[in-house]
Motif scaffolding. Structure first.
Motif, PDB file in Angstrom:
ATOM      1  N   LYS A 209     -10.795  -3.549  15.950  1.00 18.03           N
ATOM      2  CA  LYS A 209     -12.084  -4.356  14.904  1.00 18.03           C
ATOM      3  C   LYS A 209     -11.174  -3.708  13.455  1.00 18.03           C
ATOM      4  N   PRO A 210     -10.229  -4.560  12.726  1.00 21.64           N
ATOM      5  CA  PRO A 210      -9.716  -4.355  11.511  1.00 21.64           C
ATOM      6  C   PRO A 210     -10.576  -4.500  10.840  1.00 21.64           C
ATOM      7  N   GLU A 211     -10.304  -3.972   9.567  1.00 15.75           N
ATOM      8  CA  GLU A 211     -10.924  -4.926   8.302  1.00 15.75           C
ATOM      9  C   GLU A 211     -10.495  -6.117   7.639  1.00 15.75           C
ATOM     10  N   ILE A 212      -9.205  -6.128   7.403  1.00 15.12           N
ATOM     11  CA  ILE A 212      -8.345  -7.411   7.610  1.00 15.12           C
ATOM     12  C   ILE A 212      -7.499  -7.484   8.732  1.00 15.12           C
ATOM     13  N   ASP A 278       0.789 -12.940  -1.721  1.00 14.09           N
ATOM     14  CA  ASP A 278      -0.903 -12.862  -1.185  1.00 14.09           C
ATOM     15  C   ASP A 278      -0.341 -11.437  -0.195  1.00 14.09           C
ATOM     16  N   LEU A 279       0.994 -10.595  -0.380  1.00 14.32           N
ATOM     17  CA  LEU A 279       0.611  -8.580  -0.618  1.00 14.32           C
ATOM     18  C   LEU A 279       0.042  -8.277  -1.235  1.00 14.32           C
ATOM     19  N   LEU A 280      -0.277  -8.386  -2.106  1.00 18.34           N
ATOM     20  CA  LEU A 280      -0.956  -7.781  -3.335  1.00 18.34           C
ATOM     21  C   LEU A 280      -2.853  -8.016  -3.410  1.00 18.34           C
ATOM     22  N   ALA A 281      -2.458  -9.929  -2.981  1.00 24.04           N
ATOM     23  CA  ALA A 281      -4.081  -9.975  -2.163  1.00 24.04           C
ATOM     24  C   ALA A 281      -4.684  -9.113  -0.960  1.00 24.04           C
ATOM     25  N   ILE A 282      -4.149  -8.907  -0.361  1.00 19.66           N
ATOM     26  CA  ILE A 282      -4.255  -8.213   0.424  1.00 19.66           C
ATOM     27  C   ILE A 282      -4.121  -6.600  -0.006  1.00 19.66           C
ATOM     28  N   ARG A 283      -4.035  -6.229  -1.025  1.00 21.34           N
ATOM     29  CA  ARG A 283      -3.855  -4.797  -1.032  1.00 21.34           C
ATOM     30  C   ARG A 283      -5.020  -4.770  -1.704  1.00 21.34           C
ATOM     31  N   ALA A 284      -5.488  -5.988  -2.697  1.00 25.51           N
ATOM     32  CA  ALA A 284      -6.786  -6.123  -3.684  1.00 25.51           C
ATOM     33  C   ALA A 284      -8.122  -5.991  -2.723  1.00 25.51           C
ATOM     34  N   ARG A 285      -8.034  -6.880  -1.442  1.00 25.91           N
ATOM     35  CA  ARG A 285      -9.145  -6.359  -0.854  1.00 25.91           C
ATOM     36  C   ARG A 285      -9.536  -5.508  -0.034  1.00 25.91           C
ATOM     37  N   LEU A 286      -8.216  -4.719   0.294  1.00 25.11           N
ATOM     38  CA  LEU A 286      -8.342  -3.075   0.700  1.00 25.11           C
ATOM     39  C   LEU A 286      -9.198  -2.293  -0.308  1.00 25.11           C
ATOM     40  N   ASP A 287      -8.385  -2.115  -1.682  1.00 25.06           N
ATOM     41  CA  ASP A 287      -9.212  -1.828  -2.569  1.00 25.06           C
ATOM     42  C   ASP A 287     -10.463  -2.060  -2.868  1.00 25.06           C
ATOM     43  N   GLY A 288     -11.435  -3.377  -1.970  1.00 22.79           N
ATOM     44  CA  GLY A 288     -12.219  -3.299  -2.847  1.00 22.79           C
ATOM     45  C   GLY A 288     -12.561  -4.251  -3.996  1.00 22.79           C
ATOM     46  N   SER A 289     -11.358  -5.176  -4.866  1.00 21.08           N
ATOM     47  CA  SER A 289     -11.277  -5.641  -6.078  1.00 21.08           C
ATOM     48  C   SER A 289     -10.754  -6.919  -5.763  1.00 21.08           C
ATOM     49  N   GLY A 290     -10.794  -7.847  -3.880  1.00 21.43           N
ATOM     50  CA  GLY A 290      -9.964  -8.945  -4.115  1.00 21.43           C
ATOM     51  C   GLY A 290     -10.839 -10.406  -4.003  1.00 21.43           C
TER      52      GLY A 290
END
Ligand code: URA
Length: 290
Positions: A209-212, A278-290
């Protein structure tokens, strides 16, 4: 030992060394049978009979001829012969209620031909509670030796890529592959090998059950998304991922991002720029800003 005083024997030994080096270069770097098979000497295989007619099945007399030597184990399973194996993989995968039970079920599964030539089952590494799940292609030589995914050169680059966005394998990332055994010579896993491992992979995602989800490289992205495009077209785009059982249960999809495989980035460093985006997009998703 070549006889140095006998130039003929020294030449023969040298020729053998070259032949072996050539095979290793071509990817044939594993012994895959108990004994060598001289294919020049083998009688043609008898045409295969329908299974119900085989003497052993009917309890008839033993065959008059001794059985031919076992075929080498590395030949990929043909796709049409995998239906039952996939069904048994699915049953075994569904019976696992935890990641540890799934690890045991994969280790006990004998339906994938790759297992016969591998040293170890490579199940997963990293943090089972991590927010990110990364899925690569297949274990390589070092992964096969250690029984862990991404521990060779591409694993080291992967760890650096993750560290650059504040993610560590120990605390935040959980890593696996689409097949659990090393393909001989590091070839791409066949469609049949991927198909028999897939029920375990899908259960792996359901239990984790990962978030991403991050699909590393073309084979992983194409397999899990059922797409034909290559990684250059798929990378950088977010997809909604659900297994058939998640769809059946009405579960929320998991956001999934295909990313260049680190082994590809080692060979083509110019593509690191896209990978960084793409890595920055992952970071942004994890931070709730992507
Ligand atoms: N490449 C992969 O895809 N997986 C590994 O585990 C190692 C290298």
């Amino acid at each position: 030992m070549p006889d140095r005083k006998n130039p003929q024997s020294a030449r023969a030994a040298e020729a053998l060394r070259h032949a072996l080096a050539w095979q290793v270069e071509a990817g044939a770097d594993e012994a895959i049978g108990e004994r060598p098979v001289d294919r020049r000497d083998r009688a043609p295989e008898p045409a295969s009979e329908p299974i119900r007619d085989r003497p052993a099945q009917r309890g008839a007399d033993p065959p008059a001829r001794p059985a031919p030597p076992p075929a080498p184990a590395a030949a990929p399973v043909r796709l049409e012969s995998t239906g039952e194996t996939v069904a048994s993989a699915r049953e075994s995968a569904r019976s696992a209620g935890t990641l540890e039970e799934l690890r045991a079920a994969v280790a006990a599964f004998d339906g994938c031909a790759l297992k016969k030539t591998a040293m170890n089952t490579v199940f997963a590494d990293g943090a089972p509670g991590g927010r990110l799940m990364l899925i690569g292609e297949a274990p390589g030589a070092e992964e096969d030796r250690q029984g862990k995914p991404f521990v060779g050169a591409s694993g080291q680059l992967l760890d650096k890529m993750l560290a650059a966005i504040g993610i560590s394998r120990e605390n935040d990332a959980y890593i696996t592959n689409i097949v659990f055994w090393r393909p001989p010579g590091n070839r791409e896993p066949s469609a049949a090998e991927t198909a028999v491992c897939r029920p375990f992979l899908e259960r792996h995602i359901e239990l984790k059950k990962p978030e991403i989800l991050v699909f590393l490289g073309g084979p992983s992205a194409k397999t899990l998304l059922d797409r034909k495009e290559g990684i250059t077209r798929l990378r950088g785009r977010w997809f909604d991922f659900r297994t058939p059982d998640m769809i059946g249960a009405g579960a929320e999809p998991i956001p999934a991002l295909p990313l260049f495989h680190p082994a590809y980035l080692l060979r083509s460093p110019l593509n690191k720029r896209e990978a960084w985006r793409d890595l920055l997009a992952i970071r942004a998703r994890l931070d709730g800003s992507g």
